[in-house]
Design a protein around this motif. Structure first.
Motif, PDB file in Angstrom:
ATOM      1  N   LYS A  61      69.298  39.306   7.742  1.00  0.00           N
ATOM      2  CA  LYS A  61      68.514  39.012   8.941  1.00  0.00           C
ATOM      3  C   LYS A  61      67.023  39.207   8.692  1.00  0.00           C
ATOM      4  CE  LYS A  61      72.090  40.102  12.339  1.00  0.00           C
ATOM      5  NZ  LYS A  61      72.439  41.000  13.466  1.00  0.00           N
ATOM      6  N   ALA A  76      63.450  35.313  16.470  1.00  0.00           N
ATOM      7  CA  ALA A  76      64.077  36.393  17.223  1.00  0.00           C
ATOM      8  C   ALA A  76      65.247  36.901  16.396  1.00  0.00           C
ATOM      9  CB  ALA A  76      64.558  35.902  18.581  1.00  0.00           C
ATOM     10  N   VAL A  77      65.393  38.207  16.369  1.00  0.00           N
ATOM     11  CA  VAL A  77      66.460  38.801  15.559  1.00  0.00           C
ATOM     12  C   VAL A  77      66.860  40.149  16.157  1.00  0.00           C
ATOM     13  CG1 VAL A  77      64.872  39.936  13.954  1.00  0.00           C
ATOM     14  CG2 VAL A  77      67.158  39.343  13.185  1.00  0.00           C
ATOM     15  N   HIS A  78      68.126  40.486  16.006  1.00  0.00           N
ATOM     16  CA  HIS A  78      68.626  41.785  16.426  1.00  0.00           C
ATOM     17  C   HIS A  78      68.847  42.625  15.172  1.00  0.00           C
ATOM     18  CE1 HIS A  78      71.874  44.643  17.639  1.00  0.00           C
ATOM     19  NE2 HIS A  78      70.972  44.866  18.554  1.00  0.00           N
ATOM     20  N   THR A  80      69.176  46.782  13.432  1.00  0.00           N
ATOM     21  CA  THR A  80      69.331  48.219  13.618  1.00  0.00           C
ATOM     22  C   THR A  80      68.289  48.875  12.732  1.00  0.00           C
ATOM     23  OG1 THR A  80      71.684  47.996  14.047  1.00  0.00           O
ATOM     24  CG2 THR A  80      70.893  50.188  13.439  1.00  0.00           C
ATOM     25  N   ASP A  90      68.868  50.131  18.194  1.00  0.00           N
ATOM     26  CA  ASP A  90      68.987  48.673  18.225  1.00  0.00           C
ATOM     27  C   ASP A  90      67.637  48.098  18.611  1.00  0.00           C
ATOM     28  OD1 ASP A  90      71.668  48.442  17.518  1.00  0.00           O
ATOM     29  OD2 ASP A  90      72.326  48.773  19.578  1.00  0.00           O
ATOM     30  N   ASN A  91      67.244  47.059  17.897  1.00  0.00           N
ATOM     31  CA  ASN A  91      65.929  46.480  18.093  1.00  0.00           C
ATOM     32  C   ASN A  91      66.062  44.965  18.166  1.00  0.00           C
ATOM     33  OD1 ASN A  91      63.179  46.207  18.242  1.00  0.00           O
ATOM     34  ND2 ASN A  91      62.763  46.877  16.159  1.00  0.00           N
ATOM     35  N   TYR A  92      65.931  44.413  19.376  1.00  0.00           N
ATOM     36  CA  TYR A  92      65.911  42.960  19.533  1.00  0.00           C
ATOM     37  C   TYR A  92      64.446  42.550  19.487  1.00  0.00           C
ATOM     38  CZ  TYR A  92      66.547  38.239  21.126  1.00  0.00           C
ATOM     39  OH  TYR A  92      66.522  36.876  21.197  1.00  0.00           O
ATOM     40  N   ARG A  94      61.357  39.839  19.111  1.00  0.00           N
ATOM     41  CA  ARG A  94      60.882  38.473  19.261  1.00  0.00           C
ATOM     42  C   ARG A  94      59.484  38.422  18.666  1.00  0.00           C
ATOM     43  NH1 ARG A  94      63.074  40.962  22.894  1.00  0.00           N
ATOM     44  NH2 ARG A  94      61.216  41.469  24.054  1.00  0.00           N
TER      45      ARG A  94
END
Length: 112
Positions: A61, A76-78, A80, A90-92, A94
């Motif tokens: 990712k 945009a990516v999720h 850890t 957890d880090n979403y 953008r």
């Protein structure tokens, strides 16, 4: 950029350089609280070198994110990530390019 209304945002905000490794230039208080690093500690460092990416951060990712940034595109990516204190979160994220008003060249990236 210091007058940007995002600095008072309820979201963590980071501004980086426009070139890989996308060194950190500015962070807001929410980012400092989330990650545990101060503006002074983060300035000039990449996310990898500051230690926010952990052994469980998905390298695929991160590479995909870097590829989008190299193409000067939104992403945009999720992920850890890990705080300075060693806690996972957890880090979403953008990310968007910031453009020069005249030339339309990418001058920085902003992550929220």
């Amino acid at each position: 950029m210091d007058d940007c209304s995002l600095w008072g945002s309820q979201h963590a905000v980071v501004v980086t350089s426009s070139e890989h490794p996308y060194n950190i230039l500015l962070v807001n208080k929410k980012w400092e609280d989330l990650c545990g690093f101060s503006q002074e500690e983060a300035f000039g460092k990449s996310f990898g070198s500051i230690g926010i990416q952990s052994r469980i951060t998905d390298a695929y990712k991160v590479r995909a994110l870097n590829k989008r940034l190299a193409q000067r595109k939104h992403a945009a990516v999720h992920l850890t990530n890990i705080t300075k204190a060693g806690e996972f979160f957890d880090n979403y994220v953008r990310v968007a390019p910031l453009l020069d008003g005249m030339s339309k060249d990418v001058t920085h990236f902003i992550g929220v």
